[in-house]
Structure formats: structure tokens, C-alpha cells
Design a protein around this motif. Structure first.
Motif, PDB file in Angstrom:
ATOM      1  N   GLU A 180       3.299   2.208 -16.159  1.00  0.00           N
ATOM      2  CA  GLU A 180       3.685   0.798 -16.234  1.00  0.00           C
ATOM      3  C   GLU A 180       5.091   0.585 -15.686  1.00  0.00           C
ATOM      4  OE1 GLU A 180       3.276  -0.107 -20.323  1.00  0.00           O
ATOM      5  OE2 GLU A 180       1.074  -0.084 -20.324  1.00  0.00           O
ATOM      6  N   LEU A 181       6.003   1.489 -16.006  1.00  0.00           N
ATOM      7  CA  LEU A 181       7.372   1.366 -15.503  1.00  0.00           C
ATOM      8  C   LEU A 181       7.421   1.548 -13.985  1.00  0.00           C
ATOM      9  CD1 LEU A 181       9.323   3.372 -18.250  1.00  0.00           C
ATOM     10  CD2 LEU A 181       9.143   0.895 -18.002  1.00  0.00           C
ATOM     11  N   LEU A 182       6.626   2.494 -13.467  1.00  0.00           N
ATOM     12  CA  LEU A 182       6.583   2.699 -12.013  1.00  0.00           C
ATOM     13  C   LEU A 182       6.036   1.471 -11.297  1.00  0.00           C
ATOM     14  CD1 LEU A 182       5.194   6.360 -11.870  1.00  0.00           C
ATOM     15  CD2 LEU A 182       7.517   5.630 -11.304  1.00  0.00           C
ATOM     16  N   SER A 183       4.983   0.887 -11.857  1.00  0.00           N
ATOM     17  CA  SER A 183       4.399  -0.307 -11.240  1.00  0.00           C
ATOM     18  C   SER A 183       5.373  -1.475 -11.262  1.00  0.00           C
ATOM     19  CB  SER A 183       3.110  -0.683 -11.978  1.00  0.00           C
ATOM     20  OG  SER A 183       2.526  -1.835 -11.434  1.00  0.00           O
ATOM     21  N   ASN A 239       1.822   9.760 -10.336  1.00  0.00           N
ATOM     22  CA  ASN A 239       0.903   9.830 -11.483  1.00  0.00           C
ATOM     23  C   ASN A 239       0.028  11.076 -11.424  1.00  0.00           C
ATOM     24  OD1 ASN A 239       1.736   7.406 -12.702  1.00  0.00           O
ATOM     25  ND2 ASN A 239       0.421   6.188 -11.366  1.00  0.00           N
ATOM     26  N   ALA A 240      -0.319  11.515 -10.210  1.00  0.00           N
ATOM     27  CA  ALA A 240      -1.118  12.734 -10.076  1.00  0.00           C
ATOM     28  C   ALA A 240      -0.341  13.956 -10.562  1.00  0.00           C
ATOM     29  CB  ALA A 240      -1.552  12.925  -8.627  1.00  0.00           C
ATOM     30  N   VAL A 241       0.953  13.985 -10.262  1.00  0.00           N
ATOM     31  CA  VAL A 241       1.785  15.097 -10.737  1.00  0.00           C
ATOM     32  C   VAL A 241       1.904  15.062 -12.253  1.00  0.00           C
ATOM     33  CG1 VAL A 241       4.105  16.081 -10.688  1.00  0.00           C
ATOM     34  CG2 VAL A 241       3.061  15.260  -8.578  1.00  0.00           C
ATOM     35  N   LEU A 242       2.084  13.870 -12.805  1.00  0.00           N
ATOM     36  CA  LEU A 242       2.209  13.744 -14.256  1.00  0.00           C
ATOM     37  C   LEU A 242       0.922  14.140 -14.977  1.00  0.00           C
ATOM     38  CD1 LEU A 242       4.152  10.356 -14.507  1.00  0.00           C
ATOM     39  CD2 LEU A 242       5.038  12.633 -14.998  1.00  0.00           C
ATOM     40  N   SER A 243      -0.211  13.918 -14.339  1.00  0.00           N
ATOM     41  CA  SER A 243      -1.499  14.234 -14.966  1.00  0.00           C
ATOM     42  C   SER A 243      -1.885  15.694 -14.794  1.00  0.00           C
ATOM     43  CB  SER A 243      -2.603  13.349 -14.359  1.00  0.00           C
ATOM     44  OG  SER A 243      -2.342  11.978 -14.592  1.00  0.00           O
ATOM     45  N   GLY A 244      -1.127  16.451 -14.019  1.00  0.00           N
ATOM     46  CA  GLY A 244      -1.447  17.855 -13.819  1.00  0.00           C
ATOM     47  C   GLY A 244      -1.407  18.626 -15.131  1.00  0.00           C
ATOM     48  N   ILE A 259      10.932  -3.880  -6.301  1.00  0.00           N
ATOM     49  CA  ILE A 259      11.409  -3.472  -4.982  1.00  0.00           C
ATOM     50  C   ILE A 259      10.765  -4.327  -3.890  1.00  0.00           C
ATOM     51  CG2 ILE A 259      11.312  -1.624  -3.272  1.00  0.00           C
ATOM     52  CD1 ILE A 259      11.790   0.374  -5.467  1.00  0.00           C
ATOM     53  N   LEU A 260       9.460  -4.558  -4.020  1.00  0.00           N
ATOM     54  CA  LEU A 260       8.754  -5.360  -3.019  1.00  0.00           C
ATOM     55  C   LEU A 260       9.294  -6.791  -2.983  1.00  0.00           C
ATOM     56  CD1 LEU A 260       6.466  -5.164  -0.961  1.00  0.00           C
ATOM     57  CD2 LEU A 260       4.882  -5.892  -2.752  1.00  0.00           C
ATOM     58  N   ALA A 261       9.553  -7.356  -4.165  1.00  0.00           N
ATOM     59  CA  ALA A 261      10.117  -8.700  -4.217  1.00  0.00           C
ATOM     60  C   ALA A 261      11.528  -8.727  -3.635  1.00  0.00           C
ATOM     61  CB  ALA A 261      10.134  -9.196  -5.662  1.00  0.00           C
ATOM     62  N   GLY A 274       0.810  -1.215   0.000  1.00  0.00           N
ATOM     63  CA  GLY A 274       0.000   0.000   0.000  1.00  0.00           C
ATOM     64  C   GLY A 274       0.843   1.264   0.000  1.00  0.00           C
ATOM     65  N   SER A 275       1.975   1.236   0.694  1.00  0.00           N
ATOM     66  CA  SER A 275       2.856   2.405   0.729  1.00  0.00           C
ATOM     67  C   SER A 275       3.414   2.710  -0.660  1.00  0.00           C
ATOM     68  CB  SER A 275       4.005   2.179   1.716  1.00  0.00           C
ATOM     69  OG  SER A 275       3.520   2.000   3.029  1.00  0.00           O
ATOM     70  N   LEU A 276       3.857   1.667  -1.352  1.00  0.00           N
ATOM     71  CA  LEU A 276       4.379   1.868  -2.699  1.00  0.00           C
ATOM     72  C   LEU A 276       3.273   2.302  -3.656  1.00  0.00           C
ATOM     73  CD1 LEU A 276       6.824  -1.169  -2.959  1.00  0.00           C
ATOM     74  CD2 LEU A 276       7.413   1.246  -2.745  1.00  0.00           C
ATOM     75  N   ARG A 277       2.078   1.776  -3.445  1.00  0.00           N
ATOM     76  CA  ARG A 277       0.959   2.158  -4.304  1.00  0.00           C
ATOM     77  C   ARG A 277       0.612   3.635  -4.121  1.00  0.00           C
ATOM     78  NH1 ARG A 277      -0.947   1.100  -9.144  1.00  0.00           N
ATOM     79  NH2 ARG A 277      -3.109   1.797  -9.338  1.00  0.00           N
ATOM     80  N   ARG A 278       0.624   4.099  -2.884  1.00  0.00           N
ATOM     81  CA  ARG A 278       0.357   5.518  -2.632  1.00  0.00           C
ATOM     82  C   ARG A 278       1.432   6.390  -3.266  1.00  0.00           C
ATOM     83  NH1 ARG A 278      -1.081   3.452   2.474  1.00  0.00           N
ATOM     84  NH2 ARG A 278       0.984   3.983   3.307  1.00  0.00           N
TER      85      ARG A 278
END
Length: 255
Positions: A213-216, A129-134, A222-224, A119-123
């Protein structure tokens, strides 16, 4: 002398051009100028957002090369994060992962620990993504409304032409050319403003999806890496080979 008088008389007799762009705008009055000002603001805002977003996206794509070639060569997350630019999206994800790793030990359940880190990485991804969509909603609004604003000018111009026809009692070209010309100009301007906005919005959106997609993928890796204590990590891309230094020129032979 006669030639001079003839030339002067011809210049005086030449009709004044009443069908240019400025003349059409003057014919429209304050309404036409107001609509034109709105169109100019929309166009300037559109190209400003497009160029700034292209620069921002290119910077993220360029920084991703560092992730591929240097980040996963490090022995741990902190060492790898130190190799990334401090203001990059990839550094933000790495720092958030390090923070989550330090805090997940407080969880009493292993499943809760995994969900917390995920959840931390998802946030963190969502904030990037919010900054990129600005600014993109502005492009969408311009693309959707500019033709209708131009159409408003068209309707007003045609309405004025009909009034002139009614006042004059005849549909002579000098009575309707100005308002109709203004109407056509407004339609053209509306389309010229809307088309770049729509094309820019779709193109920037597609690039944002690729970055997402690259961020995900980076978050998943990182999680793995954390959950496997460093045993699982993606294959490291070879760093580009450095160009060989140019050999010094041989000294010229003495005669």
C-alpha cells in the motif's frame, strides 16, 4: 558391607527405561529418524525465513520515514532520490520514475505517455513485491504439510505396535509402548513445526500488504508530481526535532 551389596543389587535390579524420546526414535528405526530430519530442516528453514523477512520489512519501514521527512522537501526527483538509500525499495521506485520521465518524451501521444509511466512504476512495484514475497511459499508449504508428515510417523508407529501385538499374542505394555510413544511424538513434532510456519506466514503477509500500500501510494504521488511539473505533491512530514545538547555542569565553587 551388607549395605553396599544391597545398593549394588538394587542398582542391578532397577529396570532400564525404554520409554524416552531416544528410545522411541530407536524403536521407529530409519523411517522415524528420516521423518525427524525432515521436520528439523523444515523448522530451521521456517525460522530462518521469518527472521530474515522481519529484518527486511523493518528496514523498508524505517527507510519510508526518510521518504516522508526528506524526499518531498527536495526540489526535484533526482535531488530527492539522492537522499534515499541506494539499496532501498523507495530509491528503486524513484530511479524508475526518473528513467520513465526521461523516456516518456519520445511518446507522440500524451495518453500513451501517461500509460507508459504508470506501467513503468507498476512493474517496479511488482518486482519489489516479488522480492518481499520470496520464501513465503516455503512457510505455507511447511504449515500445510508438516502435520501430515507427522501423521505419517504416527501411522507407521501404530502399525508397528499392531505387529508387535500380533507377534506377542497379547497387548502387553512393553510391546506397544515404544511404537505408540513414537507415534505420539511424531504427531506433536508435526504440530510444533506447522504452527509457527502458519502464524509467521500470515503475519508476514499482512506486513507485505501494508508495504504494498505504501509503495502504491508513493508511485501515485510521484506520477502526480511528474505530470503536474512539481505542482502536486503530498504534504511534507515535519522532521523529528533534534535533542538539545546537554548543558555542561557548572564548576564547583571553591572553598
Amino acid at each position: 558391607m551388607n549395605l553396599y551389596l544391597l545398593a549394588a543389587g538394587a542398582a542391578e535390579a532397577a529396570p532400564e527405561n525404554k520409554f524416552g524420546f531416544v528410545e522411541a526414535m530407536k524403536e521407529g528405526g530409519p523411517v522415524a529418524w528420516s521423518i525427524l530430519a525432515v521436520m528439523i530442516i523444515m523448522s530451521v528453514g521456517t525460522f530462518y525465513i521469518m527472521f530474515t523477512k522481519i529484518f527486511e520489512q523493518n528496514k523498508i519501514f524505517k527507510q519510508y520515514k526518510t521518504v516522508e521527512t526528506q524526499f518531498w522537501r527536495a526540489g526535484g526527483l533526482k535531488e530527492g532520490a539522492a537522499k534515499l538509500d541506494k539499496d532501498s525499495a523507495w530509491r528503486q521506485l524513484a530511479d524508475d520514475a526518473i528513467k520513465a520521465q526521461e523516456e516518456h518524451g519520445k511518446m507522440t501521444d500524451a495518453l500513451e505517455s501517461h500509460d507508459y509511466m504508470h506501467g513503468s512504476l507498476r512493474r517496479s512495484e511488482d518486482s519489489i513485491n516479488a522480492v518481499l514475497s520470496g520464501g513465503l511459499p516455503f512457510l505455507a508449504s511447511v504449515g500445510a504439510t508438516a502435520p501430515f508428515i507427522g501423521l505419517l510417523g504416527t501411522v507407521i508407529g501404530i502399525y508397528r505396535a499392531l505387529i508387535n501385538i500380533g507377534i506377542a499374542g497379547s497387548a502387553s505394555i512393553d510391546k506397544v509402548a515404544g511404537p505408540v510413544g513414537e507415534a505420539l511424538i511424531m504427531t506433536a513434532i508435526g504440530l510444533l513445526v506447522a504452527v509457527p510456519a502458519v502464524l509467521g506466514f500470515n503475519w508476514l503477509q499482512s506486513r507485505n500488504r501494508r508495504i504494498g500500500e505504501l509503495l502504491s501510494s508513493f508511485s501515485t504521488d510521484i506520477l502526480a508530481f511528474i505530470n503536474s511539473n512539481g505542482a502536486v505533491k503530498p504534504a511534507v512530514t515535519a522532521a523529528p526535532a533534534a535533542k538539545p545538547a546537554a548543558k555542561p555542569a557548572a564548576p564547583a565553587a571553591k572553598a
